[in-house]
Design a protein around this motif. Structure first.
Motif, PDB file in Angstrom:
ATOM      1  N   ALA A 277       0.824  -1.215   0.000  1.00 55.10           N
ATOM      2  CA  ALA A 277       0.000   0.000   0.000  1.00 55.10           C
ATOM      3  C   ALA A 277       0.854   1.260   0.000  1.00 55.10           C
ATOM      4  CB  ALA A 277      -0.935  -0.011   1.206  1.00 55.10           C
ATOM      5  N   SER A 278       1.961   1.228   0.747  1.00 55.67           N
ATOM      6  CA  SER A 278       2.787   2.428   0.854  1.00 55.67           C
ATOM      7  C   SER A 278       3.646   2.651  -0.387  1.00 55.67           C
ATOM      8  CB  SER A 278       3.696   2.323   2.091  1.00 55.67           C
ATOM      9  OG  SER A 278       4.606   1.246   1.965  1.00 55.67           O
ATOM     10  N   ASN A 279       3.841   1.594  -1.182  1.00 57.26           N
ATOM     11  CA  ASN A 279       4.709   1.700  -2.354  1.00 57.26           C
ATOM     12  C   ASN A 279       3.942   1.855  -3.664  1.00 57.26           C
ATOM     13  OD1 ASN A 279       7.157   1.460  -0.959  1.00 57.26           O
ATOM     14  ND2 ASN A 279       7.021  -0.761  -0.939  1.00 57.26           N
ATOM     15  N   THR A 280       2.629   2.058  -3.584  1.00 54.38           N
ATOM     16  CA  THR A 280       1.847   2.131  -4.817  1.00 54.38           C
ATOM     17  C   THR A 280       0.791   3.219  -4.752  1.00 54.38           C
ATOM     18  OG1 THR A 280       0.465   0.834  -6.350  1.00 54.38           O
ATOM     19  CG2 THR A 280       0.159   0.428  -4.018  1.00 54.38           C
ATOM     20  N   ASN A 281       0.512   3.801  -5.900  1.00 54.16           N
ATOM     21  CA  ASN A 281      -0.615   4.717  -6.053  1.00 54.16           C
ATOM     22  C   ASN A 281      -1.100   4.594  -7.495  1.00 54.16           C
ATOM     23  OD1 ASN A 281       1.010   6.546  -7.767  1.00 54.16           O
ATOM     24  ND2 ASN A 281       2.031   7.109  -5.838  1.00 54.16           N
ATOM     25  N   MET A 282      -2.179   5.258  -7.814  1.00 53.66           N
ATOM     26  CA  MET A 282      -2.753   5.122  -9.146  1.00 53.66           C
ATOM     27  C   MET A 282      -1.748   5.465 -10.246  1.00 53.66           C
ATOM     28  SD  MET A 282      -5.337   4.476 -11.169  1.00 53.66           S
ATOM     29  CE  MET A 282      -6.897   4.593 -10.282  1.00 53.66           C
ATOM     30  N   ARG A 283      -1.013   6.554 -10.053  1.00 57.68           N
ATOM     31  CA  ARG A 283      -0.062   6.987 -11.071  1.00 57.68           C
ATOM     32  C   ARG A 283       1.044   5.946 -11.276  1.00 57.68           C
ATOM     33  NH1 ARG A 283       1.245  11.915 -13.199  1.00 57.68           N
ATOM     34  NH2 ARG A 283      -0.155  12.951 -11.721  1.00 57.68           N
ATOM     35  N   SER A 284       1.597   5.433 -10.172  1.00 54.50           N
ATOM     36  CA  SER A 284       2.698   4.469 -10.298  1.00 54.50           C
ATOM     37  C   SER A 284       2.222   3.145 -10.873  1.00 54.50           C
ATOM     38  CB  SER A 284       3.350   4.236  -8.933  1.00 54.50           C
ATOM     39  OG  SER A 284       2.447   3.603  -8.040  1.00 54.50           O
ATOM     40  N   ARG A 285       0.981   2.757 -10.553  1.00 57.87           N
ATOM     41  CA  ARG A 285       0.470   1.498 -11.098  1.00 57.87           C
ATOM     42  C   ARG A 285       0.274   1.596 -12.607  1.00 57.87           C
ATOM     43  NH1 ARG A 285      -2.461   1.698  -6.216  1.00 57.87           N
ATOM     44  NH2 ARG A 285      -4.347   2.504  -7.210  1.00 57.87           N
ATOM     45  N   LEU A 286      -0.319   2.679 -13.060  1.00 56.23           N
ATOM     46  CA  LEU A 286      -0.553   2.831 -14.493  1.00 56.23           C
ATOM     47  C   LEU A 286       0.754   3.047 -15.253  1.00 56.23           C
ATOM     48  CD1 LEU A 286      -3.791   5.029 -14.592  1.00 56.23           C
ATOM     49  CD2 LEU A 286      -3.571   2.548 -14.734  1.00 56.23           C
ATOM     50  N   ALA A 287       1.766   3.566 -14.571  1.00 57.07           N
ATOM     51  CA  ALA A 287       3.055   3.807 -15.223  1.00 57.07           C
ATOM     52  C   ALA A 287       3.775   2.506 -15.574  1.00 57.07           C
ATOM     53  CB  ALA A 287       3.952   4.659 -14.320  1.00 57.07           C
ATOM     54  N   MET A 288       3.329   1.392 -14.998  1.00 56.81           N
ATOM     55  CA  MET A 288       3.964   0.117 -15.275  1.00 56.81           C
ATOM     56  C   MET A 288       3.609  -0.417 -16.652  1.00 56.81           C
ATOM     57  SD  MET A 288       5.700  -0.116 -12.582  1.00 56.81           S
ATOM     58  CE  MET A 288       6.464  -1.649 -13.061  1.00 56.81           C
TER      59      MET A 288
END
Length: 309
Positions: A277-288
């Motif tokens: 939870a602390s290492n992810t957010n919407m922006r970082s998930r979609l950036a993958m």
């Protein structure tokens, strides 16, 4: 269906006419350690083909290709065996699909065009198009549409091996997800990358090397300085953590409820879930992934600090 049972006698008999590069024992060891590679490639293929194709048929063809690759591999040529075998296994799976698909190329092409047009009309009209509307959009008649459906159904039921002229590419169905489905898919892929990146270092290495880089378990064990049995245990532990960690964030109703929340194991797992939870957010998930849901070449699991034990 091709037999999957291979013995030392089989290996000796099949290589009797040529000078074997590897001994029978070495060949059997390669087969044993690379059987998971067949399973991985079969699972990948099954995700992109119609449901009527059976796993056993593909697995049998893949294992036979693995045995053939072992007999033909020459380590002195500098080609890693998992790459050498992977290419031949994929080819064997495509050949098996050609043998299992009994519709002609024209029938498959018509069926695919019909499906694409139906989806487009459904989006435009906001409802399922009538046969007349679909036929008009395709520039054909309702009679021809019915005949195409009949041909596809007959091809699925009848076993006419050796009669096919279709290609494996025609057999793989086209799936064009809508914007909402694509967004959800990209979110799931992003969560998976971050969940892998949040694993303890050793577990993360096992998952990355075994599943993403398709390396044999024996090589991973050598790198980590442990036995293959220990690598297998680490893999099982990592998969359990990943499954529960993803369910915690994506499907809370499927998340496990520990019998003793104060136990060391429960606390470690809770720490791992919190780390995701602390290492992810919407922006970082979609950036993958890109807009098509594909992970850019060269991008692996996110390297993030691991706090779980």
């Amino acid at each position: 269906m091709t037999s999957t049972v291979t013995t030392a006698a089989d290996l000796t008999a099949d290589t009797a006419t040529a000078t074997p590069v590897l001994s029978a024992a070495e060949q059997e060891e390669l087969i044993r350690t690379h059987m998971p590679l067949v399973g991985h490639l079969v699972r990948d293929m099954l995700s992109r083909i119609p449901n009527h194709i059976h796993r056993d048929d593909l697995t049998s063809a893949g294992l036979h290709a693995l045995v053939t690759a072992v007999r033909g591999w020459d380590p002195n040529r500098g080609v890693p065996f998992h790459r050498f075998a992977g290419t031949r296994i994929r080819g064997a799976l495509l050949d098996e699909l050609r043998a299992l698909d009994w519709a002609t190329r024209s029938v498959r092409s018509k069926a695919r065009n019909t499906d694409v047009t139906r989806q487009q009309l459904t989006t435009t009209l906001g409802r399922t198009p009538t046969p007349e509307e679909l036929a008009q959009a395709l520039g054909t008649t309702t009679t021809d549409l019915h005949q195409t459906d009949t041909d596809v159904q007959r091809a699925t039921v009848l076993s006419l091996q050796g009669f096919t002229t279709s290609s494996a590419d025609d057999l793989v169905t086209e799936r064009d997800p809508g914007p909402e489905e694509m967004l959800l898919r990209r979110e799931q892929i992003g969560y998976l990358h971050h969940a892998i990146g949040s694993l303890p270092e050793r577990l993360q290495t096992v998952v990355t090397e075994y599943f993403l880089h398709e390396r044999p378990m024996a090589d991973i064990a050598a790198d980590l300085g442990v036995t293959e049995s220990r690598v297998s245990q680490l893999r099982a532990e990592a998969l359990s953590l990943l499954k529960d960690g993803l369910n915690t964030h994506l499907n809370p109703e499927l998340a496990p409820v520990p019998e003793n929340p104060d136990s060391i194991t429960a606390r470690r797992r809770a720490t791992y879930y919190a780390s995701i939870a602390s290492n992810t957010n919407m922006r970082s998930r979609l950036a993958m992934t890109n807009a098509h849901g594909h992970t850019p070449i060269g991008r692996g699991a996110a390297k993030q600090p691991s706090t779980a034990a």
